[in-house]
Write an enzyme that holds these catalytic residues in place. Structure first.
Site, mmCIF file in Angstrom:
data_model
loop_
_atom_site.group_PDB
_atom_site.id
_atom_site.type_symbol
_atom_site.label_atom_id
_atom_site.label_comp_id
_atom_site.label_asym_id
_atom_site.label_seq_id
_atom_site.Cartn_x
_atom_site.Cartn_y
_atom_site.Cartn_z
ATOM 1 N N CYS A 93 -45.440 -17.142 -120.155
ATOM 2 C CA CYS A 93 -45.363 -16.356 -118.927
ATOM 3 C C CYS A 93 -44.976 -17.269 -117.773
ATOM 4 O O CYS A 93 -45.559 -18.344 -117.614
ATOM 5 C CB CYS A 93 -46.711 -15.693 -118.647
ATOM 6 N N HIS A 142 -45.204 -6.848 -121.991
ATOM 7 C CA HIS A 142 -45.700 -7.967 -121.180
ATOM 8 C C HIS A 142 -45.431 -7.686 -119.695
ATOM 9 O O HIS A 142 -46.328 -7.838 -118.855
ATOM 10 C CB HIS A 142 -45.008 -9.262 -121.628
ATOM 11 N N GLU A 143 -44.208 -7.262 -119.376
ATOM 12 C CA GLU A 143 -43.852 -6.991 -117.975
ATOM 13 C C GLU A 143 -44.566 -5.748 -117.452
ATOM 14 O O GLU A 143 -44.993 -5.712 -116.296
ATOM 15 C CB GLU A 143 -42.334 -6.863 -117.803
ATOM 16 N N HIS A 160 -47.912 -6.686 -116.299
ATOM 17 C CA HIS A 160 -47.875 -7.269 -114.945
ATOM 18 C C HIS A 160 -47.879 -6.170 -113.888
ATOM 19 O O HIS A 160 -48.615 -6.251 -112.904
ATOM 20 C CB HIS A 160 -46.628 -8.134 -114.753
#
Length: 169
Positions: A93, A135-136, A139
């Site tokens: 990351c 993953h994004e 966020h």
């Protein structure tokens, strides 16, 4: 324009982002800057809050990864409609420089979002692109990949990250 990447434990990484109502010049400039920043950092995905902007925007480009299908996306207000299968992958990351941890995610996801023109898109992502997307998306929800770890794995990852931070100073 390349922007600074927000480094954990910055609070903006822990807060959910806001939906984008209008895709104006400011949002289009943000998208351009996100790609510039991601490429400069040699990443494959970036969420807007990773450069300090609390909007629900992500960019992905898997083409730098040789064993993954090349895919370049701008996704605004993205969400997972459906997920299936499980896959474990050692993720890195840009907001946790030097740290990589194994995270379990869906192998395949069906996604709804808007593109950079404000048009609705429906996608099915599988394998590495699905991992990057999830993953994004985390966020954008104020979740980091370390938050996906439990117990001693989480503790060990955070301890390792603290050592990495100290060694960078």
């Amino acid at each position: 324009m390349v922007r600074d990447i927000v480094i954990y434990p910055n609070e903006i990484l822990k807060k959910p982002t806001e939906k984008v109502d209008v895709i104006d010049k400011e949002v289009k400039n943000l998208i351009r800057d996100m790609f510039d920043t991601m490429y400069e950092a040699e990443g494959v995905g970036l969420a807007a809050n990773q450069i300090g902007v609390p909007l629900s925007v992500m960019v992905i480009d898997t083409s730098p990864k040789e064993d993954a299908p090349p895919l370049k996306l701008v996704l605004i207000n993205p969400e997972i409609k459906e997920g299936e299968g499980k896959i474990k992958y050692k993720e890195g990351c840009l907001s946790f420089p030097g740290l990589s941890v194994e995270v379990e995610r869906f192998q395949k996801v069906k996604v709804n979002a808007l593109n950079e023109h404000g048009e609705p898109v429906e996608l099915t992502l599988e394998g590495f692109p699905a991992i990057v997307f999830q993953h994004e998306l985390d966020h954008l929800k104020g979740i980091t990949f370390v938050d996906r770890l439990k117990g001693w794995r989480r503790r060990m990852a955070l301890e390792k990250y603290q050592k990495l931070l100290k060694s960078r100073k």
